[in-house]
Every structure is written in C-alpha cells, then in structure tokens.
Design a protein around this motif. Structure first.
Motif, PDB file in Angstrom:
ATOM      1  N   ILE A  18      14.084 -73.321 -48.383  1.00 26.00           N
ATOM      2  CA  ILE A  18      12.998 -73.367 -49.357  1.00 26.00           C
ATOM      3  C   ILE A  18      13.442 -74.115 -50.603  1.00 26.00           C
ATOM      4  O   ILE A  18      12.634 -74.696 -51.331  1.00 26.00           O
ATOM      5  CB  ILE A  18      12.536 -71.934 -49.691  1.00 26.00           C
ATOM      6  N   LYS A  19      14.756 -74.141 -50.846  1.00 31.05           N
ATOM      7  CA  LYS A  19      15.295 -74.885 -51.986  1.00 31.05           C
ATOM      8  C   LYS A  19      15.200 -76.392 -51.749  1.00 31.05           C
ATOM      9  O   LYS A  19      15.330 -77.187 -52.681  1.00 31.05           O
ATOM     10  CB  LYS A  19      16.749 -74.461 -52.214  1.00 31.05           C
ATOM     11  N   GLY A  20      14.977 -76.785 -50.489  1.00 32.24           N
ATOM     12  CA  GLY A  20      14.764 -78.201 -50.231  1.00 32.24           C
ATOM     13  C   GLY A  20      15.817 -78.873 -49.392  1.00 32.24           C
ATOM     14  O   GLY A  20      15.893 -80.091 -49.371  1.00 32.24           O
ATOM     15  N   HIS A  21      16.662 -78.101 -48.677  1.00 31.09           N
ATOM     16  CA  HIS A  21      17.719 -78.706 -47.865  1.00 31.09           C
ATOM     17  C   HIS A  21      17.578 -78.328 -46.397  1.00 31.09           C
ATOM     18  O   HIS A  21      18.562 -78.162 -45.691  1.00 31.09           O
ATOM     19  CB  HIS A  21      19.091 -78.261 -48.357  1.00 31.09           C
ATOM     20  N   ALA A  22      16.363 -78.194 -45.898  1.00 23.50           N
ATOM     21  CA  ALA A  22      16.152 -77.647 -44.565  1.00 23.50           C
ATOM     22  C   ALA A  22      16.930 -78.404 -43.485  1.00 23.50           C
ATOM     23  O   ALA A  22      17.483 -77.797 -42.573  1.00 23.50           O
ATOM     24  CB  ALA A  22      14.653 -77.657 -44.235  1.00 23.50           C
ATOM     25  N   GLN A  23      16.983 -79.720 -43.588  1.00 24.67           N
ATOM     26  CA  GLN A  23      17.607 -80.501 -42.536  1.00 24.67           C
ATOM     27  C   GLN A  23      19.126 -80.575 -42.664  1.00 24.67           C
ATOM     28  O   GLN A  23      19.810 -80.915 -41.695  1.00 24.67           O
ATOM     29  CB  GLN A  23      17.034 -81.939 -42.548  1.00 24.67           C
ATOM     30  N   ASP A  24      19.661 -80.272 -43.833  1.00 23.94           N
ATOM     31  CA  ASP A  24      21.075 -80.519 -44.086  1.00 23.94           C
ATOM     32  C   ASP A  24      21.888 -79.257 -44.363  1.00 23.94           C
ATOM     33  O   ASP A  24      23.068 -79.361 -44.699  1.00 23.94           O
ATOM     34  CB  ASP A  24      21.234 -81.466 -45.286  1.00 23.94           C
ATOM     35  N   VAL A  25      21.275 -78.079 -44.248  1.00 25.05           N
ATOM     36  CA  VAL A  25      21.973 -76.861 -44.649  1.00 25.05           C
ATOM     37  C   VAL A  25      23.256 -76.673 -43.867  1.00 25.05           C
ATOM     38  O   VAL A  25      24.320 -76.394 -44.433  1.00 25.05           O
ATOM     39  CB  VAL A  25      21.057 -75.632 -44.484  1.00 25.05           C
ATOM     40  N   THR A  26      23.197 -76.811 -42.538  1.00 28.54           N
ATOM     41  CA  THR A  26      24.389 -76.586 -41.710  1.00 28.54           C
ATOM     42  C   THR A  26      25.506 -77.541 -42.095  1.00 28.54           C
ATOM     43  O   THR A  26      26.658 -77.135 -42.280  1.00 28.54           O
ATOM     44  CB  THR A  26      24.043 -76.737 -40.222  1.00 28.54           C
ATOM     45  N   ARG A  27      25.179 -78.815 -42.231  1.00 31.55           N
ATOM     46  CA  ARG A  27      26.203 -79.793 -42.599  1.00 31.55           C
ATOM     47  C   ARG A  27      26.774 -79.504 -43.982  1.00 31.55           C
ATOM     48  O   ARG A  27      27.991 -79.532 -44.177  1.00 31.55           O
ATOM     49  CB  ARG A  27      25.620 -81.207 -42.564  1.00 31.55           C
ATOM     50  N   ILE A  28      25.901 -79.208 -44.936  1.00 29.15           N
ATOM     51  CA  ILE A  28      26.352 -78.950 -46.303  1.00 29.15           C
ATOM     52  C   ILE A  28      27.318 -77.777 -46.338  1.00 29.15           C
ATOM     53  O   ILE A  28      28.386 -77.838 -46.964  1.00 29.15           O
ATOM     54  CB  ILE A  28      25.144 -78.685 -47.224  1.00 29.15           C
ATOM     55  N   GLU A  37      30.756 -78.313 -44.267  1.00 29.33           N
ATOM     56  CA  GLU A  37      31.661 -79.303 -44.860  1.00 29.33           C
ATOM     57  C   GLU A  37      32.097 -78.935 -46.279  1.00 29.33           C
ATOM     58  O   GLU A  37      32.893 -79.647 -46.883  1.00 29.33           O
ATOM     59  CB  GLU A  37      30.981 -80.676 -44.877  1.00 29.33           C
ATOM     60  N   SER A  38      31.611 -77.824 -46.795  1.00 24.27           N
ATOM     61  CA  SER A  38      31.900 -77.466 -48.178  1.00 24.27           C
ATOM     62  C   SER A  38      33.277 -76.827 -48.316  1.00 24.27           C
ATOM     63  O   SER A  38      33.810 -76.221 -47.378  1.00 24.27           O
ATOM     64  CB  SER A  38      30.847 -76.488 -48.697  1.00 24.27           C
ATOM     65  N   SER A  39      33.853 -76.960 -49.508  1.00 28.13           N
ATOM     66  CA  SER A  39      35.064 -76.217 -49.844  1.00 28.13           C
ATOM     67  C   SER A  39      34.692 -74.768 -50.117  1.00 28.13           C
ATOM     68  O   SER A  39      33.505 -74.428 -50.207  1.00 28.13           O
ATOM     69  CB  SER A  39      35.722 -76.822 -51.085  1.00 28.13           C
ATOM     70  N   ASP A  40      35.693 -73.903 -50.262  1.00 27.49           N
ATOM     71  CA  ASP A  40      35.400 -72.509 -50.576  1.00 27.49           C
ATOM     72  C   ASP A  40      34.619 -72.397 -51.884  1.00 27.49           C
ATOM     73  O   ASP A  40      33.648 -71.635 -51.972  1.00 27.49           O
ATOM     74  CB  ASP A  40      36.699 -71.699 -50.684  1.00 27.49           C
ATOM     75  N   TYR A  41      35.035 -73.156 -52.884  1.00 26.16           N
ATOM     76  CA  TYR A  41      34.322 -73.120 -54.164  1.00 26.16           C
ATOM     77  C   TYR A  41      32.885 -73.573 -53.981  1.00 26.16           C
ATOM     78  O   TYR A  41      31.947 -72.945 -54.499  1.00 26.16           O
ATOM     79  CB  TYR A  41      35.019 -74.015 -55.192  1.00 26.16           C
ATOM     80  N   GLU A  42      32.675 -74.668 -53.244  1.00 32.45           N
ATOM     81  CA  GLU A  42      31.327 -75.194 -53.046  1.00 32.45           C
ATOM     82  C   GLU A  42      30.464 -74.227 -52.251  1.00 32.45           C
ATOM     83  O   GLU A  42      29.258 -74.110 -52.500  1.00 32.45           O
ATOM     84  CB  GLU A  42      31.401 -76.541 -52.341  1.00 32.45           C
ATOM     85  N   LEU A  43      31.064 -73.527 -51.283  1.00 41.00           N
ATOM     86  CA  LEU A  43      30.314 -72.554 -50.494  1.00 41.00           C
ATOM     87  C   LEU A  43      29.800 -71.425 -51.376  1.00 41.00           C
ATOM     88  O   LEU A  43      28.606 -71.081 -51.348  1.00 41.00           O
ATOM     89  CB  LEU A  43      31.197 -71.990 -49.386  1.00 41.00           C
ATOM     90  N   LEU A  44      30.690 -70.859 -52.186  1.00 34.82           N
ATOM     91  CA  LEU A  44      30.280 -69.784 -53.093  1.00 34.82           C
ATOM     92  C   LEU A  44      29.274 -70.292 -54.120  1.00 34.82           C
ATOM     93  O   LEU A  44      28.299 -69.606 -54.447  1.00 34.82           O
ATOM     94  CB  LEU A  44      31.510 -69.195 -53.785  1.00 34.82           C
ATOM     95  N   GLN A  45      29.508 -71.493 -54.622  1.00 31.37           N
ATOM     96  CA  GLN A  45      28.593 -72.067 -55.605  1.00 31.37           C
ATOM     97  C   GLN A  45      27.227 -72.313 -54.984  1.00 31.37           C
ATOM     98  O   GLN A  45      26.188 -72.162 -55.658  1.00 31.37           O
ATOM     99  CB  GLN A  45      29.167 -73.372 -56.165  1.00 31.37           C
ATOM    100  N   GLY A  46      27.190 -72.667 -53.708  1.00 30.40           N
ATOM    101  CA  GLY A  46      25.918 -72.875 -53.034  1.00 30.40           C
ATOM    102  C   GLY A  46      25.074 -71.615 -53.019  1.00 30.40           C
ATOM    103  O   GLY A  46      23.858 -71.667 -53.252  1.00 30.40           O
TER     104      GLY A  46
END
Length: 300
Positions: free
Chosen positions: A52-62, A65-74
């Motif tokens: 709903i935030k607008g990343h429907a097609q890319d959520v799995t890839r995002i 591929e994220s770092s631990d910091y990026e995952l938590l920040q997401g």
C-alpha cells in the motif's frame, strides 16, 4: 457477481493458516522467542502494509537485498507512512512499533530477517498485495499469525480464539441480508479481535456492489496486540475513513468509542500540525538552497 480469484495457489484461508504456523515456527526457533510475539506480528503487519506504500512489485527484492539496518528501517518507514496517512489507526498500531525504537534493536535483525523470509516464502504478498481490496480481504493473516504464536494456554486465559471465517460470513449474511443497507450505517463489534467479522461484512457489502468505505466501523478489543492487528486489517481491507478502533475494557472504562473518537480528532490535528511544520522546514531548506545556488553562481 463474484470477482475472479486472485493468482494464489490453493485456498487463501489455508494459505493464511500455513503462513501463521510457519511464522510461529520460525520465530520460536530463533533466539528471540518467548513472550515477545509483538515482533513477528509487527513483521506480518508491516509486510501487509508495504504494498500500500507503493512498492507492490518490488517488496521481495527490496527486502531480500537490504542490509540489516535497511531491513529494520523499512519496517520503521512503512509504519511511519501509515501513521502519516491514518494517524488514528497508526496510533492503534503502537504495540507493533515500539520494538523498533528499543535499544539493541539491531541484535534482533537475524530473527527479523528469518521471519521476513518465511512470510515472503509462504505468500504474504499474494495474500495482501493485490491492488483490489476485495482480494486483500480474502483472509485475516493477522489473526492466523497471532493465534499461531500464542500458546493454547494463553489463548484460553485471554478468551482469544480465531472465529472460523465461514461462521463470520454466515453471520454477515444474516446481519445485512440481500438489501443494500443505507450509506453511513454503523457496524459495531464490542469484542472484535483482529476484525474477522468486519472482514466478512465488508466482503458481503462488496458482493452487493457496495463500497465498505461508505459505512461506519466501530470495533473494541481488550487485547492491545489484537487491536493493533485490527488497525492493520482496516487499512489492508480498505474499510475506508470511518473506522474507530478502541482498546480497553468497556465495562470498567465507560464509553470507549466516544473516547476513541475524541482521540481520533486530536490525532488528526496533531498530524496536520506536524506535517505542516515539516512542510515549512522543507520549504525553508529549499529556499536556502536556492539562495546558496544564486549566491555562488558566477556574475553575468
């Protein structure tokens, strides 16, 4: 007429049950198991809200591929985005967000990633990522997750059980019938859990070619995690702007829905003030940057 089924292998309700069980198994196999069910429930809520935030097609890839910091920040960002859009429901989701601001949150990243991977593998985005809220409301992933995580003894102590969706649908058909109810009609659930009855009512309204957003939804739930799950579901299922979710004991605390309605108005005012302040700050920064560029430009 019923719409075509979404592209999902198997029955969505069976998929929801399998998802909840797999998430619970993954969580309890991690080093952060125990009574902290708020963290895995928060992950499922965040993943349900991500498209709903607008990343429907890319959520799995995002996420993969994220770092631990990026995952938590997401996860921080998706809940912050939800608060900005719906401060009333965002505030009710607070029990799912608090762990993201705790000291040492980075130490939980391994368990968070394992649960995230499990949820993606078991089809969370197929269950909650469809552009049509009709398909997003096929199953209650928040309820399946919470009931799978809780021990049987804890569910008994809280009086908390997953009401079969078939029972909810039968009750919804009896409550609404085949005649369209007038717009603005209020549906009230005094002990609503994560909103399973609302899911059935919303789907029944859609079968009658009606929009659930045209109705008023008032739910009360004693347990904060379940109430937070209902808030997530209200967004995912597209119940619209007229949703009030109260959390507490109405017998001991009086009219919780009137209190929740007052809080809702205050939360929107606070949100608007804060966003207005941020807009001013951003505009000031943009103006200063423009002045700097003009000042540093070579003279003609």
């Amino acid at each position: 007429m019923r719409r075509p089924a979404p592209r999902l292998v198997g029955n969505p309700r069976d998929a929801g049950r399998r998802l909840g069980e797999a998430v619970a198994e993954t969580w309890y196999a991690s080093n952060w198991a125990g009574s902290r069910i708020d963290i895995p429930v928060s992950i499922i809520g965040g993943l349900a809200l991500f498209p709903i935030k607008g990343h429907a097609q890319d959520v799995t890839r995002i996420l993969t591929e994220s770092s631990d910091y990026e995952l938590l920040q997401g996860y921080r960002e998706v809940y912050a985005h939800t608060w900005a859009r719906r401060p009333d429901l965002g505030a009710r989701m607070a029990p799912l967000m608090s762990w993201l601001t705790e000291d040492g949150v980075e130490e939980k990243a391994y368990a968070v990633r394992r649960v995230t991977e499990t949820a993606l593998r078991y089809g969370i985005l197929q269950l909650t990522g469809d552009p049509d809220p009709y398909h997003r409301a096929d199953t209650d992933v928040m309820s399946w997750t919470i009931t799978s995580l809780r021990s049987h003894g804890a569910r008994q102590g809280l009086g908390e059980y997953h009401t079969p969706p078939e029972v909810c649908e039968m009750m919804a058909a009896l409550i609404v019938g085949n005649e369209p109810p007038p717009k603005g009609q209020r549906f009230h659930e005094p002990a609503g859990g994560t909103g399973g009855m609302f899911r059935a009512l919303a789907q029944h309204l859609r079968h009658l070619h009606l929009d659930p957003a045209d109705y008023v939804w008032a739910l009360n739930e004693l347990e904060p995690i379940a109430a937070a799950g209902a808030a997530v579901n209200a967004v995912v299922w597209g119940l619209g702007p007229n949703v009030v979710i109260a959390c507490g004991d109405s017998l001991a605390q009086g009219d919780l829905h009137e209190q929740a309605a007052r809080e809702r108005r205050a939360l929107y005012e606070e949100r608007d003030q804060l966003l207005g302040y941020l807009s001013v700050v951003e505009a000031t920064h943009a103006a200063m940057a423009l002045v700097d560029r003009i000042a540093s430009a070579p003279s003609a």
